[in-house]
Design a protein around this motif. Structure first.
Motif, short mmCIF file in Angstrom:
data_model
loop_
_atom_site.label_atom_id
_atom_site.label_comp_id
_atom_site.label_asym_id
_atom_site.label_seq_id
_atom_site.Cartn_x
_atom_site.Cartn_y
_atom_site.Cartn_z
N ASP A 117 1.07 -1.12 0.09
CA ASP A 117 -0.37 0.08 0.28
C ASP A 117 0.36 0.93 0.15
O ASP A 117 1.27 1.99 1.01
N SER A 118 1.20 2.27 -0.95
CA SER A 118 1.90 2.89 -1.24
C SER A 118 1.63 4.39 0.03
O SER A 118 2.31 4.79 0.26
N TYR A 119 0.23 4.36 0.05
CA TYR A 119 -0.13 5.46 0.84
C TYR A 119 0.47 5.20 1.78
O TYR A 119 0.67 6.44 3.37
N GLU A 120 0.79 3.85 2.75
CA GLU A 120 1.19 3.84 3.82
C GLU A 120 2.75 4.24 4.30
O GLU A 120 2.74 4.99 4.53
N VAL A 121 3.47 3.87 2.79
CA VAL A 121 4.46 4.35 2.59
C VAL A 121 4.76 5.14 3.05
O VAL A 121 5.88 6.36 2.84
N SER A 122 3.97 5.95 1.73
CA SER A 122 4.11 7.89 1.79
C SER A 122 3.53 8.26 2.86
O SER A 122 4.31 9.60 3.10
N GLU A 123 2.89 8.34 4.14
CA GLU A 123 2.83 8.93 5.02
C GLU A 123 3.53 8.40 5.85
O GLU A 123 4.29 9.47 6.83
N ALA A 124 4.68 7.40 5.91
CA ALA A 124 5.52 7.78 6.67
C ALA A 124 7.10 8.12 6.36
O ALA A 124 7.76 9.29 7.82
N ILE A 125 7.13 8.49 5.32
CA ILE A 125 8.09 8.80 4.36
C ILE A 125 8.32 10.22 4.72
O ILE A 125 8.73 10.98 4.37
N GLY A 126 6.71 10.44 5.10
CA GLY A 126 6.51 11.74 5.24
C GLY A 126 6.72 12.81 6.18
O GLY A 126 6.86 13.67 7.11
N LEU A 127 6.80 11.45 6.89
CA LEU A 127 7.30 12.05 8.52
C LEU A 127 8.55 12.70 8.56
O LEU A 127 9.12 13.12 9.54
N ASP A 128 9.67 12.43 7.84
CA ASP A 128 10.65 12.55 7.51
C ASP A 128 10.76 13.99 7.61
O ASP A 128 9.96 14.72 6.10
N GLU A 129 10.65 14.88 8.26
CA GLU A 129 11.20 16.79 7.66
C GLU A 129 11.76 17.14 6.43
O GLU A 129 11.88 18.23 5.56
N ARG A 130 12.80 16.40 6.27
CA ARG A 130 13.83 16.03 5.11
C ARG A 130 12.74 16.54 3.64
O ARG A 130 13.36 16.73 2.65
N ILE A 131 11.99 15.64 3.90
CA ILE A 131 10.97 15.44 2.73
C ILE A 131 9.98 15.80 3.46
O ILE A 131 9.59 16.14 1.69
N GLY A 132 8.85 16.10 3.50
CA GLY A 132 7.85 15.87 3.78
C GLY A 132 6.45 15.79 3.31
O GLY A 132 6.80 14.91 2.67
N ALA A 133 5.35 15.76 3.68
CA ALA A 133 4.48 15.55 3.45
C ALA A 133 3.80 15.87 2.11
O ALA A 133 2.97 14.41 1.57
N PRO A 134 3.39 16.86 2.17
CA PRO A 134 2.59 17.41 1.20
C PRO A 134 3.64 17.00 -0.25
O PRO A 134 4.44 16.70 -0.48
N PHE A 135 2.66 16.40 -1.26
CA PHE A 135 2.56 15.73 -3.09
C PHE A 135 3.53 14.66 -2.68
O PHE A 135 4.15 14.08 -3.58
N LEU A 136 3.12 14.22 -2.01
CA LEU A 136 3.12 12.67 -1.91
C LEU A 136 1.91 11.52 -2.10
O LEU A 136 1.88 10.49 -1.78
N ARG A 137 0.64 12.36 -2.35
CA ARG A 137 -0.04 11.58 -2.40
C ARG A 137 -0.04 10.92 -3.60
O ARG A 137 -0.41 11.29 -5.30
N SER A 138 0.31 9.67 -4.37
CA SER A 138 0.33 9.18 -5.17
C SER A 138 -0.85 9.69 -6.62
O SER A 138 -1.98 9.07 -5.88
N GLY A 139 -0.98 8.62 -7.66
CA GLY A 139 -2.37 8.43 -8.48
C GLY A 139 -2.34 8.89 -10.03
O GLY A 139 -1.07 8.70 -9.98
N ALA A 140 -3.39 9.42 -10.35
CA ALA A 140 -3.40 10.03 -12.00
C ALA A 140 -2.17 11.18 -13.19
O ALA A 140 -2.38 10.67 -13.71
N GLY A 141 -1.08 11.70 -11.33
CA GLY A 141 -0.33 12.14 -12.22
C GLY A 141 -0.93 14.06 -12.47
O GLY A 141 -1.82 14.31 -11.46
N TRP A 142 0.26 14.74 -12.70
CA TRP A 142 -0.18 16.24 -12.62
C TRP A 142 -0.42 16.26 -13.95
O TRP A 142 -0.27 15.80 -14.51
N GLY A 143 -1.65 17.49 -13.58
CA GLY A 143 -2.35 18.63 -14.58
C GLY A 143 -2.27 20.03 -14.69
O GLY A 143 -1.32 21.07 -13.72
N GLY A 144 -3.48 20.86 -15.64
CA GLY A 144 -3.26 21.94 -15.07
C GLY A 144 -2.30 23.17 -15.84
O GLY A 144 -1.58 22.16 -16.67
N SER A 145 -2.15 24.55 -15.28
CA SER A 145 -1.80 25.47 -16.44
C SER A 145 -0.14 25.26 -16.35
O SER A 145 0.38 26.46 -17.13
#
Length: 434
Positions: A242-270
């Motif tokens: 489960d990648s979300y459990e992995v993301s939650e754990a590594i996001g606790l490392d202040e060198r990495i940080g929790a924001p923008f660690l939600r995996s999925g279909a990818g980024w888009g926008g302008s």
């Protein structure tokens, strides 16, 4: 302060309304008479949470709109917030901003006293000095740095949260090359934000080139972070992790940080696609091979296609009705620029699927102009009815509430690209990275 904002797109409109909310008198200048009319009527020309209320409150008071550039003569500084779209090779097209600068320059010819021109548009390092300032000088007959100032003040506003991002910034970047008058005006302008009791904004005073690069570096770094977690999450998927459990754990490392660690279909926008492509193109112009940035884009573009691959593990899509839920690139906007749904639709159509799509905003109308063969419906239930599979592309909250609607599917296979749908009995559920 009296402020003029040239350009009433996503950035210009939100900046104008928020500055009025801070107590400044703001005039929005745009060549589109319909946009001007809507703002003056208290209506928002774009879909953005928190913006309609502010425009309605301040229109006719601290906020007005006009097509006449002469309005800037009564202001202390002018923001230029016009689009810099991508060319086919990824480089940015500066023609719209250049035209806007020419209009500003011609008007400045009649201006008495010092006036500050602030570049809010996203431009590469060097473009302000080498292309925009010369246009202002030629059109106005004045000398930059003496009779008028030029600053770079990049925006860090995400669609869907643009108002909150402006009102609660983590940083304010003032690129001026040390122009004391420009710095004084910018500090006075943003003082209401900095003086808030819970303010977190750090002021970064830097050069014109550095100010421009900070914007690109900020967006490209976040894009890279998302592609990195998606690549890790793709490997997690293959190992049943489960990648979300992995993301939650590594996001606790202040060198990495929790924001923008939600995996999925990818980024888009302008912003992310345009800025990443522009930096890649700029690197190649200097004969530097941006290997990592190329990989960032490759990983991102692969995610929607992987969703179609997963769908085909469970059902043959050829000739079948396949539902695509979500067309905007993210919730709380109707913008389809860089939408991951585009790549999913293209992959489905290439494999012979009959695509039916739904989005709760006007994103469907925008998408229909580019993908006319898709059937667009007015609800998620209508899209799922009789479908042999479904791709969840945007994490609209209403998709989390879907339940009995899946029972109407001919073949209840759901591939979730945003971890928004709950696993339940009666459907074959496959998460993209979990």
């Amino acid at each position: 302060m009296n402020v003029s904002v040239v350009g009433s797109g996503y950035v210009g409109t939100s900046v104008a309304a928020c500055l009025a909310d801070l107590g400044h008198d703001v005039v929005a200048i745009d060549i589109d008479a319909d946009i001007v009319e809507r703002i003056n009527a208290g209506e928002s020309p774009i879909h953005e949470p928190g913006l309609p209320e502010r425009i309605e409150e301040h229109a006719g008071g601290r906020l007005r709109a006009t097509t006449d550039h002469a309005a800037l003569l009564d202001t202390d500084l002018t923001f230029v917030a016009m689009q810099t779209p991508s060319r086919d090779d990824g480089s940015i097209d500066l023609s719209v901003v250049e035209a806007g600068m020419r209009d500003v320059g011609e008007t400045l010819a009649e201006k008495e006293g010092y006036h500050l021109v602030v570049v809010k548009s996203t431009v590469l390092p060097g473009m302000t000095e080498e292309r925009l300032i010369p246009i202002l000088e030629e059109a106005s007959g004045k000398t930059a740095g003496e009779e008028f100032g030029v600053a770079v003040n990049p925006e860090f506003q995400s669609q869907g949260t643009a108002v909150d991002d402006f009102m609660n910034p983590d940083k304010l970047v003032f690129g001026t090359d040390g122009d004391a008058r420009a710095l004084s005006l910018l500090n006075d302008l943003y003082d209401p934000l900095v003086e808030q009791a819970d303010a977190r904004a750090e002021i970064v005073e830097t050069g014109l080139r550095e100010g421009a690069m900070i914007k690109y570096a900020n967006n490209v770094f976040l894009a890279a972070k998302l592609s990195t977690i998606n690549e890790i999450a793709n490997v997690c998927k293959e190992y049943g992790v489960d990648s979300y459990e992995v993301s939650e754990a590594i996001g606790l490392d202040e060198r990495i940080g929790a924001p923008f660690l939600r995996s999925g279909a990818g980024w888009g926008g302008s912003c992310f696609p345009k800025d990443t492509d522009a930096l890649r193109a700029a690197a190649r112009e200097k004969e530097y091979d941006p290997v990592l940035l190329d990989a960032v884009v490759t990983v991102n573009d692969r995610q929607p296609v992987r969703m179609v691959d997963f769908l085909e593990r469970h059902t043959d899509v050829a000739g079948k009705r396949i539902a695509v839920l979500g067309l905007a690139f993210k919730p709380q906007t109707d913008d389809i620029r860089g939408s991951r749904s585009k790549l999913a639709i293209e992959a489905l159509e290439a494999r012979g699927a009959q695509v039916v799509a739904f989005d709760p905003t006007e994103a469907a109308d925008h998408m229909a102009e580019q993908y006319p063969d898709v059937e667009y419906v007015d609800s998620a239930a209508a899209a799922l009815d009789g479908a042999h599979g479904a791709l969840v592309m945007t994490d609209w909250p209403e998709f989390a509430a879907l339940d009995a609607e899946f029972d109407a599917m001919a073949d209840p296979v759901v591939v979730d690209g945003r971890r928004i749908v709950e696993r339940r009995e009666g459907i074959v559920y496959d998460g993209l990275t979990w």
